[in-house]
Every structure is written in structure tokens, then in C-alpha cells.
Design an enzyme around this catalytic site. Structure first.
Site, mmCIF file in Angstrom:
data_model
loop_
_atom_site.group_PDB
_atom_site.id
_atom_site.type_symbol
_atom_site.label_atom_id
_atom_site.label_comp_id
_atom_site.label_asym_id
_atom_site.label_seq_id
_atom_site.Cartn_x
_atom_site.Cartn_y
_atom_site.Cartn_z
ATOM 1 N N GLU A 1 4.935 -42.840 30.322
ATOM 2 C CA GLU A 1 3.753 -43.155 29.528
ATOM 3 C C GLU A 1 3.871 -42.785 28.045
ATOM 4 O O GLU A 1 3.164 -41.891 27.554
ATOM 5 C CB GLU A 1 2.517 -42.484 30.131
ATOM 6 C CG GLU A 1 2.214 -42.946 31.540
ATOM 7 C CD GLU A 1 0.925 -42.339 32.110
ATOM 8 O OE1 GLU A 1 0.393 -41.385 31.507
ATOM 9 O OE2 GLU A 1 0.464 -42.825 33.155
ATOM 10 N N ASN B 1 2.073 -47.302 36.011
ATOM 11 C CA ASN B 1 1.124 -46.281 36.440
ATOM 12 C C ASN B 1 -0.261 -46.894 36.317
ATOM 13 O O ASN B 1 -0.709 -47.226 35.215
ATOM 14 C CB ASN B 1 1.218 -45.038 35.553
ATOM 15 C CG ASN B 1 2.568 -44.343 35.666
ATOM 16 O OD1 ASN B 1 3.399 -44.699 36.507
ATOM 17 N ND2 ASN B 1 2.777 -43.341 34.831
ATOM 18 N N HIS C 1 8.570 -36.210 31.047
ATOM 19 C CA HIS C 1 7.146 -36.293 31.390
ATOM 20 C C HIS C 1 6.404 -35.264 30.546
ATOM 21 O O HIS C 1 5.781 -34.335 31.065
ATOM 22 C CB HIS C 1 6.953 -36.096 32.895
ATOM 23 C CG HIS C 1 5.663 -36.642 33.449
ATOM 24 N ND1 HIS C 1 5.608 -37.537 34.496
ATOM 25 C CD2 HIS C 1 4.378 -36.422 33.094
ATOM 26 C CE1 HIS C 1 4.332 -37.832 34.762
ATOM 27 N NE2 HIS C 1 3.573 -37.160 33.936
HETATM 28 C C1 GBH Z 1 -1.003 -40.028 34.378
HETATM 29 O O1 GBH Z 1 -1.580 -40.299 33.155
HETATM 30 C C2 GBH Z 1 0.075 -39.011 34.169
HETATM 31 O O2 GBH Z 1 1.350 -39.617 34.204
HETATM 32 C C3 GBH Z 1 0.012 -37.851 35.130
HETATM 33 O O3 GBH Z 1 0.812 -36.821 34.648
HETATM 34 C C4 GBH Z 1 -1.426 -37.438 35.312
HETATM 35 O O4 GBH Z 1 -1.543 -36.259 36.051
HETATM 36 C C5 GBH Z 1 -2.128 -38.564 35.997
HETATM 37 O O5 GBH Z 1 -1.988 -39.759 35.300
HETATM 38 C C6 GBH Z 1 -3.624 -38.336 36.194
HETATM 39 O O6 GBH Z 1 -4.273 -38.243 34.985
HETATM 40 O O7 GBH Z 1 -10.228 -43.818 28.476
HETATM 41 O O8 GBH Z 1 -8.839 -44.474 26.665
HETATM 42 O O9 GBH Z 1 -8.403 -42.396 27.790
HETATM 43 C C7 GBH Z 1 -2.827 -40.974 33.156
HETATM 44 C C8 GBH Z 1 -2.904 -41.979 32.048
HETATM 45 C C9 GBH Z 1 -4.208 -42.885 30.348
HETATM 46 C C10 GBH Z 1 -5.021 -43.007 32.580
HETATM 47 C C11 GBH Z 1 -5.589 -43.088 29.828
HETATM 48 C C12 GBH Z 1 -6.405 -43.238 32.084
HETATM 49 C C13 GBH Z 1 -7.773 -43.903 30.296
HETATM 50 C C14 GBH Z 1 -7.827 -44.624 29.003
HETATM 51 N N1 GBH Z 1 -4.256 -42.220 31.624
HETATM 52 N N2 GBH Z 1 -6.405 -43.830 30.783
HETATM 53 S S1 GBH Z 1 -8.898 -43.780 27.905
#
Ligand code: GBH
Length: 452
Positions: free
Chosen positions: A167, A292, A122
Site C-alpha cells: 500500500e 487489499n 509493510h
Molecule cells: C491495511 O490498510 C493494512 O495493510 C493493514 O496493515 C491494516 O492493519 C489493515 O488494512 C486494516 O486497517 O477514508 O480516505 O482513509 C488499510 C488501508 C486505506 C483502508 C484507507 C481504508 C479508507 C480511505 N486503508 N481506506 S480513507
């Protein structure tokens, strides 16, 4: 009442965290530093100069946290292992004391009948491996499989479910393309190779597991439906590009053995000709897919946004979380049904779902978080609707058990069922913890929409 059909009797109710976000004491007992330790200690990288030095102090308070989980009635807990605690240099010498921490944690969980779901990566790569090139090095898949094998041997008798990598998209895009996560690089050629190596690392670990593991292994992807902000041809094409960029880039090689055709258009000359033998290897027989889910993308054509030419914009008047992400429960149903129709209906766990909101200050030992309560109820309902429509969903994990270190955002964004006081790390249940406890006790009764 459709309840029995909606959440099958063995349905898993869990909560999730990750090592760097909750443990604290990242160098304790001989651990090697990670890229996130280095990144957070570089001025200007994390909001407010926050680091994971203390985080939630879970490294020392894990027994207290397991008791909180038991109080909720969790059937499973998803956590991650800090690679550098087990292998301070990333490879070679095993640090027994670091490994022992996870053995104690797993035993404490099992004593309370809570199944561990263990994530191997992670985002906290050992800094020693970054010095060798990190995920850009083609050997990284072997480093990862060797590390994974140590954990399989130590823990597979007690661990039912393994997640290889959390991820990969965030690692490749936020870490190597946009530079807002560790290691803070901004290079498209690097990012596409890093993604390829992460997928190969997953495949290598699955192959290793196939030879000696006895339970289940999968990968956790951040999936997010992409919807056009208007009916225009341009916006619809932009949403399709962004869909390939966020979802197809991972799902297509994992399930269909090919990258989406759109990748070469999106990345242009930065997209290499990956050998087909390698792409074939990525399509490995994992046992489940971890999803997720947080939000959807509302997408407008915008040539200025690289590399997709697609901008994620705020939908006017949409409800949003403290992260600025739209609250859109139906997207969870959409994603789960898409996995059913387009990717062969694999067994799925929702390995993360949750939200940051501005919670009330604690008064009389209580934190009111009505928006999180509503978010969880609506999303669990949306998951149930997908089961009714035939999705093979096996379990659901709230992100997160605790308020924790929210990466580049530091501690200002709180996702926890339990509030963690930044001054002394004391835990306090929020109303959402009570709500989730009731949901678990009733097996989600009343949250599923009646089938129409
Ligand atoms: C997760 O990632 C993680 O696994 C975790 O560690 C974290 O604390 C949690 O979520 C909360 O953030 O607008 O193009 O950026 C979140 C993954 C990927 C979700 C990007 C939101 C937005 C797309 N994120 N996404 S963008």
C-alpha cells in the site's frame, strides 16, 4: 453447480499479517529501530499510547501460530519482513540473527505445506534511513533494491511469491500528507515525491528480481471504488477525482506508464513535472497484482477537503465496521472486473480482506463474531463472482490471522480470525476461524452466486 468454475483447483487460501503489527520485541537480537517504533513511542501518536513492543509476541510464538494456520488448512501465509531486523542501519551490515528468524519461520511454514508470501515493506522503515530523508531521498529506490536482493538470495529457493511494497498510497498519504502514520509529516510536495520513489523502489526491486529470482513478484495496493453520493454533476466529478487520487495514482503508472491527468489538478503547484524516463521505469513487468480490499468510498463534493475537494462521507443507514468503513462486498467484484477491462486482466491475489468488529467477550473458550463470518462469506462470494466474469484471480488472504496492532488505532480494533488476549497474548479461535476452515475445506462451495 458452478463451484468448480468459481474457485479453480489451484486457488490459494491464505491469511495475512505484518511484522510490526504482530511480532513484538522490535529491538531483539540486534534489530535497528523502525519509524513505527519511534512513532508509537511518541506520546499522542497512537490511541491509548499503544506500541508494538509486545504486539502478539509472534517473534517468540511463531511455531504456535504456524500450528494454528495448519489447523485452518491454509495453503499460504502472507507476512512481512522487518527491514531493520535484517539491516539494522537500513543498509550495509547484515544482522544474521534477524535474518535467521525469517528463515526459521519459512521452514516452519514449509514443514506444514503452507506457502510463504513475503512482503518486503509493510511500513516499518529503519529509523536510520529516515534520518537520511527516508522515502523522500531519490536513493531510497536503491536502498530498497539492495535490501530486497539480500532476501531474494536468502529465500527465493523457498518463497513462491514476493510482494515488494504494501500500500504505497497509505505510506505517502497517511504518513506524509495527513501525518497520522509514521513518520507523521504533513506536506503535499513531499507526499507526491514519496509516492514516486515508492513506485520506483518497487520497479527497482522487480528488475533485481528479474535477474536472479525464479518465482513471482508483485505489489499490494489498497483499492477502493469511489461512488458519488448523489447524481449531481459536482458529486460525480468529486468521485472521479477521489478515484484518481486513491486508485489511478498507482494503477495508471504501474500498468499504463503515466500518472492520471487529474493528479496535476488535485495537487496544483505541489505536483512536479516528473521525468518521463522515470515514469516509464515504473511500468515494470510484475508477475501479479495484490489487491487489499476493505470498502468503497461514498463521495460528496466538498472544497474544504484537501487536496481532492472530495469528502468521503457515511452513507445513511449503511452497515459499517468498527473502523467506520461501509460493508460493501460488491465493490470487490467491481475492482476485480475493472482490472480486467482497464488494466489488461493481470493475475491477481486478494492480499488482504477482512474487518474489525466488536467481538463478544470470550465465553467458554469461544468468541462469537457473526458479523465477521458474514463479511468473509460475502466477500469471498464477491471474489468468486469476479472469477466467473473472467477476472484472473489466483488467491485470497484474510486480514488478519490474529488481532494485532492496528497502527494509529492501537489494539482497540480487532481484525483477527483468532482473538489475542492483550494481557498474556494467548490465542483463541473466533467463530470466523471455524467458518474459514470450512470454506477452505469445501473450496468455497456454496458462496458463489449462480451465474444468471
Ligand atoms: C491495511 O490498510 C493494512 O495493510 C493493514 O496493515 C491494516 O492493519 C489493515 O488494512 C486494516 O486497517 O477514508 O480516505 O482513509 C488499510 C488501508 C486505506 C483502508 C484507507 C481504508 C479508507 C480511505 N486503508 N481506506 S480513507
Amino acid at each position: 453447480m458452478s463451484r468448480g468454475h468459481a474457485f479453480p483447483s489451484g486457488f490459494i487460501w491464505g491469511a495475512a499479517t505484518s511484522a510490526y503489527q504482530v511480532e513484538g520485541y522490535p529491538l531483539a537480537d540486534g534489530a535497528g529501530p523502525s519509524i513505527w517504533h519511534r512513532f508509537a513511542h511518541t506520546p499522542g501518536r497512537v490511541a491509548g499510547g499503544a506500541t508494538g513492543d509486545l504486539a502478539c509476541g509472534h517473534y517468540h510464538r511463531f511455531r504456535e501460530d504456524v500450528a494454528l494456520m495448519a489447523e485452518l488448512g491454509l495453503s499460504a501465509y502472507r507476512f512481512s519482513i522487518a527491514w531493520g531486523r535484517v539491516l539494522p542501519d537500513g543498509r550495509g551490515r547484515v544482522n544474521r540473527k534477524g535474518l535467521d528468524f525469517y528463515l526459521r519461520l519459512v521452514d516452519a511454514l514449509l514443514e506444514h505445506d503452507i506457502q510463504p508470501m513475503v512482503t518486503l515493506y509493510h511500513w516499518d522503515l529503519p529509523a536510520a534511513l529516515q534520518e537520511r530523508g527516508g522515502w523522500l531521498d531519490p536513493d531510497s529506490a536503491v536502498w530498497f533494491a539492495d535490501y530486497a536482493q539480500i532476501l531474494f538470495r536468502a529465500l527465493d529457493d523457498r518463497v513462491q511469491a514476493w510482494v515488494t511494497i504494501n500500500e504505497p498510497w497509505v505510506v505517502a498519504v497517511l504518513g506524509h500528507l495527513e501525518g497520522v502514520h509514521a513518520p507523521g509529516h504533513r506536506d503535499a510536495r513531499e507526499a507526491v515525491r514519496v509516492m514516486h520513489h515508492l513506485l520506483l523502489a518497487h520497479a527497482e526491486a522487480c528488475a533485481t528480481y528479474g535477474a536472479l529470482g525464479r518465482h513471482q513478484i508483485g505489489i499490494a495496493l489498497n483499492l477502493e471504488p469511489q461512488h458519488p453520493a448523489s447524481d449531481s454533476e459536482a458529486d460525480r466529478a468529486a468521485a472521479d477525482r477521489r478515484d484518481a487520487f486513491i486508485n489511478g495514482w498507482l494503477l495508471d503508472p504501474l500498468f499504463h506508464g503515466r500518472y492520471p491527468e487529474a493528479m496535476a489538478d488535485i495537487f496544483g503547484s505541489a505536483w512536479p513535472d516528473f521525468p518521463s524516463t522515470e515514469i516509464d521505469r515504473i511500468r515494470c513487468p510484475a508477475d501479479f497484482l495484490g489487491v487489499n480490499y476493505y470498502s468503497r468510498g461514498w463521495v460528496r463534493d466538498d472544497p474544504a477537503v484537501q487536496p481532492t475537494g472530495a469528502a468521503r462521507i457515511e452513507r445513511p443507514n449503511a452497515p459499517v465496521t468498527a473502523m467506520g468503513w461501509e460493508v460493501y462486498p460488491r465493490g470487490l467484484t467491481e475492482i476485480l472486473l475493472r482490472l480486467k477491462t482497464q488494466y489488461g486482466n493481470p493475475p491477481v491475489y486478494i492480499t488482504e480482506n477482512g474487518a474489525a468488529f466488536e467481538d463478544s467477550a470470550p465465553t467458554a473458550g469461544r468468541v462469537e463474531d457473526p458479523r465477521r463470518v458474514a463479511y468473509l462469506r460475502e466477500h469471498i462470494g464477491a471474489a468468486g463472482a469476479a472469477i466467473q466474469a473472467g477476472a484472473d484471480l489466483r488467491g485470497y488472504f484474510v486480514w488478519s490471522l490474529l488481532d494485532n496492532f492496528e497502527w494509529a488505532e492501537g489494539y482497540a480494533k480487532r481484525f483477527g480470525l483468532f482473538r489475542v488476549d492483550p494481557s498474556d497474548q494467548s490465542r483463541l479461535p473466533k467463530a470466523s476461524a471455524e467458518c474459514y476452515k470450512d470454506i477452505i475445506a469445501s473450496h468455497g462451495a456454496g458462496l458463489i452466486p449462480e451465474p444468471s
